[in-house]
Scaffold this motif. Structure first.
Motif, PDB file in Angstrom:
ATOM      1  N   THR A 163      -7.825  -4.798  -1.708  1.00 52.22           N
ATOM      2  CA  THR A 163      -9.046  -4.414  -2.422  1.00 52.22           C
ATOM      3  C   THR A 163      -8.871  -4.712  -3.911  1.00 52.22           C
ATOM      4  OG1 THR A 163      -8.242  -2.207  -2.935  1.00 52.22           O
ATOM      5  CG2 THR A 163      -9.351  -2.471  -0.814  1.00 52.22           C
ATOM      6  N   ASP A 164      -9.974  -4.683  -4.654  1.00 51.92           N
ATOM      7  CA  ASP A 164      -9.894  -4.956  -6.090  1.00 51.92           C
ATOM      8  C   ASP A 164      -8.953  -3.975  -6.776  1.00 51.92           C
ATOM      9  OD1 ASP A 164     -11.643  -6.952  -5.617  1.00 51.92           O
ATOM     10  OD2 ASP A 164     -13.370  -6.014  -6.599  1.00 51.92           O
ATOM     11  N   ASP A 165      -9.076  -2.711  -6.406  1.00 54.74           N
ATOM     12  CA  ASP A 165      -8.193  -1.686  -6.973  1.00 54.74           C
ATOM     13  C   ASP A 165      -6.734  -2.001  -6.717  1.00 54.74           C
ATOM     14  OD1 ASP A 165      -9.911  -0.007  -8.148  1.00 54.74           O
ATOM     15  OD2 ASP A 165      -9.423   1.743  -6.876  1.00 54.74           O
ATOM     16  N   GLU A 166      -6.497  -2.342  -5.500  1.00 54.22           N
ATOM     17  CA  GLU A 166      -5.116  -2.647  -5.119  1.00 54.22           C
ATOM     18  C   GLU A 166      -4.603  -3.880  -5.876  1.00 54.22           C
ATOM     19  OE1 GLU A 166      -5.127  -0.872  -0.543  1.00 54.22           O
ATOM     20  OE2 GLU A 166      -5.776  -2.930  -0.923  1.00 54.22           O
ATOM     21  N   CYS A 167      -5.523  -4.855  -6.063  1.00 55.27           N
ATOM     22  CA  CYS A 167      -5.126  -6.058  -6.797  1.00 55.27           C
ATOM     23  C   CYS A 167      -4.753  -5.726  -8.240  1.00 55.27           C
ATOM     24  CB  CYS A 167      -6.237  -7.089  -6.782  1.00 55.27           C
ATOM     25  SG  CYS A 167      -6.294  -7.998  -5.235  1.00 55.27           S
ATOM     26  N   ILE A 168      -5.514  -4.855  -8.861  1.00 54.23           N
ATOM     27  CA  ILE A 168      -5.210  -4.468 -10.242  1.00 54.23           C
ATOM     28  C   ILE A 168      -3.832  -3.814 -10.301  1.00 54.23           C
ATOM     29  CG2 ILE A 168      -5.888  -2.871 -12.107  1.00 54.23           C
ATOM     30  CD1 ILE A 168      -8.846  -3.413 -11.129  1.00 54.23           C
ATOM     31  N   TRP A 169      -3.621  -2.940  -9.341  1.00 52.41           N
ATOM     32  CA  TRP A 169      -2.320  -2.262  -9.286  1.00 52.41           C
ATOM     33  C   TRP A 169      -1.180  -3.282  -9.076  1.00 52.41           C
ATOM     34  CZ3 TRP A 169       1.638  -1.912  -5.846  1.00 52.41           C
ATOM     35  CH2 TRP A 169       2.589  -0.894  -6.067  1.00 52.41           C
ATOM     36  N   LYS A 209       2.277   1.719  -3.460  1.00 55.78           N
ATOM     37  CA  LYS A 209       1.229   2.232  -4.357  1.00 55.78           C
ATOM     38  C   LYS A 209       1.006   3.728  -4.102  1.00 55.78           C
ATOM     39  CE  LYS A 209      -3.595   1.134  -5.670  1.00 55.78           C
ATOM     40  NZ  LYS A 209      -4.409   2.225  -5.113  1.00 55.78           N
ATOM     41  N   GLU A 264       1.771   6.403  -6.961  1.00 54.41           N
ATOM     42  CA  GLU A 264       0.654   7.199  -7.504  1.00 54.41           C
ATOM     43  C   GLU A 264       0.874   8.689  -7.274  1.00 54.41           C
ATOM     44  OE1 GLU A 264      -2.754   3.710  -7.539  1.00 54.41           O
ATOM     45  OE2 GLU A 264      -2.818   5.218  -5.925  1.00 54.41           O
ATOM     46  N   ARG A 310       0.851  -1.220   0.000  1.00 56.02           N
ATOM     47  CA  ARG A 310       0.000   0.000   0.000  1.00 56.02           C
ATOM     48  C   ARG A 310       0.870   1.248   0.000  1.00 56.02           C
ATOM     49  NH1 ARG A 310      -4.490  -2.749   3.907  1.00 56.02           N
ATOM     50  NH2 ARG A 310      -5.742  -3.501   2.149  1.00 56.02           N
TER      51      ARG A 310
END
Lengths: 600, 600
Positions: free
Chosen positions: A586-592, A327, A331, A324
């Motif tokens: 989270t899904d977002d984090e997984c995509i990243w 990321k 970002e 995290r």
């Protein structure tokens, strides 16, 4: 009271006791790597607050010996104190021992609190000063008499680590220690190292900085264990656990009287590297001393299956926090037009925030290092308000931090590229990563020493004429010392003959780096466990398992200097990272994360 | 005279001299790896002719200690001799020292010729027997009195190695030795190791098997060197070279009288690993002993540029001979219908024939090993008339041989596939080759020890659960000992602390292997030189240069387990082999070599 006044008061006490020179080191009574507030005597008497340094006060001079990390800070803090700065290892500067030998008069007296000086240093000073007829006086803590508002010894409560964390009961550990005592024909075993004692009794506390340890001593015999500790820290559950193992509680400082009452002429096992001079001194009056490594050192280093399973859990939690953080950093710099206003210190706060979201998080494993650009090239750098650099695109951010969880401690370093970085930095980042991957991929047989593997971590750099000036790996404690003996992966050198080979269940860090002074610093650190790879008729074959799960920044990788085999190693590592972390993101984090652990 | 008669005569002499037990080892006066015929006393008194073994004769018993290589041979040869076989390291068998301690009576006497026992063993026996009041008698060679037709000491002529071969004059070498003596404050330096002496005086001879060395001793002072040698071996050119360096000649055995006349109380430098017990004993009567490694050990191991250039020339010659041998073997088995009638011994003859075609060839470097199939899996196998296997298709032929040229000595092993071999043998051959290539490709900084690199040679095998039970590399002498101290590449173990790191100009062998008992053996051995790769601000970076030029049999390579990087290493090696050898080969041979050094 000003520093000169403090020194003046100390000199009066020295004069009363006919002490010519008084020594004030940085240690606590247990020679711990970090110490509690109560033990910061050297800071009290000199004003210098760095982590390492030894002061002496003579009748007409006073000085502080410290190393290169602290020359600037010490010079500033000692100003006006009357304490002279001795820059260790600089040309023309004597060693502490040489200087003491020079200033202690013939037949004079060197004083110090024998509890805060290691047995080895105490013995060395004793022998050295004997050459000029001088003696030691080590039975009192004069600083304590001068230091009016001295912080009391910690009263923080202890906590018990259940067997689901430790994998072994106190009774079982004690039985193993007693077996080792028997082998050495020892009647008594006196332990002063906090991690050795805390490991046996499955307790932790909050008495020193960073490492969750309890101030304590132990005396073990064939049927009894005396635990010297402030009893107010122990709750009923703990007291009953200790009683079950026939462990008796004694007041913390009583050990110095009690050891004089042990049966004269009996054999006592002590570890000369892990006991203070005063205890050694008292024990050697009436007893036969057996000098050997504390048996707990090796037992503790070889983690059992339960501990290893827990370590992997702790690493997943810490991996989530660090991912995290990565990321967040990435970002923030994704759009070069935006100024994210991040500094080294604010980044530390952010990472701590992510760690605190994790269940069972207790505290940082050690003083965190988050260093931007050229700061990352400084050895032992930790950001301060003065040094705090603003983080900008075009260079690396290095984060060497760790978290302590009920499931164990971590020590992880990642280096992140911010924005576009020069090709040479990508090359160096890749070489460091290859050193990490190649060491992590080592296959070796039992009885192999760390220095037989170190070459694997350095060869990729050395092919380009580069190297790093520190060890490649150290041991890791389970919610205790983050530098845990005896694991060591570094080139062969002094002391190697006393070491142990790499043994099953040992955890080492794997942390090659590269540092270009004035420009940038890179380090990639995983923890690795020694596992059995294959049983054979002769020597068994071992391998490492990486148990740190954080992406290695692909933005900084130069694929052109990697072989297919190198890429396969990196891809396999990243595949594992994704598998371990994605269920907790989270899904977002997984995509990243998918992107940052993609195959190359 | 039968063995029992010889033993009986010896016992009479022992009785006259009140010796209870007489020890007869395998050494010469210089503890050489191979000895001349004159020194084969142990074979004379027991009938056992193996290279290693120690005999003892007591009043009512006699025995021979030898190791596993020789159990069968010794049992056969000792039959009817009255000499009992002691199988070393077998369960229940005492060590030589234990047994001597048991059979020498209280206050008794152990006798031996103190010249053929090393200082360290002599001192050990002295201390051991003192525990029961027993003493040593070491001043006479009783075997000599029994052995009527004993071969005389070699009278073979010496030859001088010009500076185009040695790269350094006697005067310069002596100056360096004296510098080292000065550092150690030694007034005298007594040398008994043949290679150390021969190196200083740039002489070689023909006095022991395989290694072209001259029997000699030396006593060096600040302005003089006494060379103890049979003067009849020295021609006028040599005598004048020695005189130029102020080297005086003394009869070989006079040293035992002369050392008693050295100035009492002066300091004498001796190497406890490289001197016999008798010399040590005589020197220690009146002199102060400084124990240290002979300074020549390190000087000799670090080859100079001239020596290195010569070694490369010798390796090209030997490469040509071995390549012709490989072509001969391969072609013999090219047509499975033809029986080429090759045996291990006939192959040795053939290879020797190819070597003898080379200019400046002197002799084999050591007892050649050519082993077919399962014989190659036996440690220390050399073919004999009894063991001599017929070479057939479907397995490996292993050739571990070497040649001594004026330009230096070689030690090369290649393993050849004959006809089609099973896939698993190809896999194992490839793993051994990868170990060789990876170690040869090492990059490491100065002050790195051999045991820090050994892992590179073993990892490819260990990934498949395989290993080899011998060291990976040893040093190589220049027309002298083929196992030359102190170079050693092997896992860390006993004695490592006394070693030296790998230093510029050192030559090591690089010889990983794999042995499957009852089936096959594989070894691939190159010689490698330590070169400077890159000078850096801190520690310089070194690398190896392979100086052995013989194809690695592509018929046995399994490409599927090689990475592109591995293939690049092999191709680069083969390209070099072709470039080095092709100018010395016929067109036919070049075509053949092109195929066997092709890119894969």
């Amino acid at each position: 009271m000003s520093i000169p006044n403090r020194i003046e008061s100390l000199r009066k006490l020295m004069n009363d006791r006919q002490i010519d020179v008084y020594l004030v080191p940085s240690d606590d009574n247990h020679q711990s790597e970090y110490v509690g507030e109560h033990f910061k005597s050297r800071a009290f008497i000199t004003g210098f607050t760095g982590s390492a340094g030894t002061a002496f006060i003579a009748k007409d001079s006073a000085g502080l010996f410290t190393d290169g990390r602290y020359f600037v800070q010490a010079a500033k803090q000692l100003k006006g104190s009357g304490v002279e700065l001795f820059k260790m290892r600089e040309p023309g500067v004597p060693t502490l021992e040489e200087h003491l030998y020079n200033i202690v008069p013939e037949n004079g007296v060197l004083g110090f609190d024998g509890r805060v000086v290691s047995m080895n240093l105490g013995k060395e000073l004793e022998a050295l000063l004997a050459k000029k007829g001088a003696t030691l006086k080590t039975d009192s803590d004069l600083i304590d008499m001068v230091w009016e508002d001295r912080p009391s010894l910690s009263k923080e409560p202890a906590f018990y680590l259940e067997e689901k964390y430790t994998g072994e009961s106190i009774v079982s550990k004690l039985a193993r220690v007693r077996e080792a005592m028997k082998e050495k024909q020892a009647d008594y075993h006196v332990i002063a190292a906090l991690d050795d004692i805390n490991w046996i009794v499955n307790l932790r506390g909050n008495d020193i900085s960073y490492f969750p340890l309890l101030l304590s001593y132990a005396v073990i015999t064939a049927d009894e264990m005396l635990l010297y500790i402030d009893e107010c820290k122990l709750n009923d559950e703990i007291l009953s656990k200790l009683a079950e193992a026939n462990i008796k509680i004694r007041p913390y400082n009583d050990i110095y009287n009690d050891v004089l009452t042990l049966e004269a002429g009996k054999k006592v096992l002590i570890d000369p590297k892990r006991i203070n001079y005063e205890l050694y001194n008292l024990l050697s009056k009436n007893m036969v001393i057996i000098e050997a490594e504390n048996p707990t050192v090796l037992m503790k280093a070889m983690k059992n299956e339960t501990e290893l399973a827990n370590f992997r859990i702790a690493q997943v939690k810490d991996g989530v926090a660090l991912t995290r953080f990565m990321k967040w950093v990435k970002e923030a710099f994704a759009d070069p037009a935006v100024d994210p206003e991040i500094t080294e210190l604010s980044a530390i706060d952010k990472l701590e925030e992510f760690r605190q979201q994790q269940p069972d998080y207790i505290r940082q494993s050690f003083d965190p290092i988050i260093a931007y650009g050229e700061n990352a090239a400084l050895p032992h750098y930790s950001p301060t308000v003065e040094s705090n650099a603003k983080v900008m695109p075009g260079n690396f951010l290095l984060a060497d931090t760790g978290g302590g969880y009920m499931q164990g401690s971590t020590d992880i370093t990642r280096t992140f590229a911010l924005g576009e970085i020069p090709a040479v930095q990508k090359r160096d980042f890749t070489l460091v990563m290859l050193g990490n991957l190649h060491l992590g991929n080592a296959v070796f047989f039992e009885n192999t020493y760390g220095y037989e593997l170190d070459i694997l971590a350095r060869q990729p750099l050395m092919r380009y004429g580069l190297n790093f000036n520190h060890g490649t790996g150290h041991g890791i404690g389970y919610l205790m010392n983050i530098h845990e003996a005896p694991v060591n992966i570094r080139p062969y050198g002094k002391g190697a003959e006393n070491g142990h080979p790499l043994m099953l269940g040992m955890i080492a860090t794997n942390e090659p780096g590269y540092y270009l002074e004035g420009s940038y610093g890179i380090r990639t650190e995983n923890e690795i466990v020694v596992n059995l790879r294959q049983h054979t008729e002769n020597r068994d074959i071992y391998e490492f398992e990486a148990i740190t799960y954080v992406p290695i920044d692909l933005d900084a990788v130069d694929e052109s200097i990697m072989t297919d085999a190198d890429k396969a190693l990196l891809n396999a590592y990243h595949k594992m990272v994704y598998e371990k972390l994605s269920p907790h993101l989270t899904d977002d984090e997984c995509i990243w994360l998918k992107h940052y652990t993609r195959e190359i």
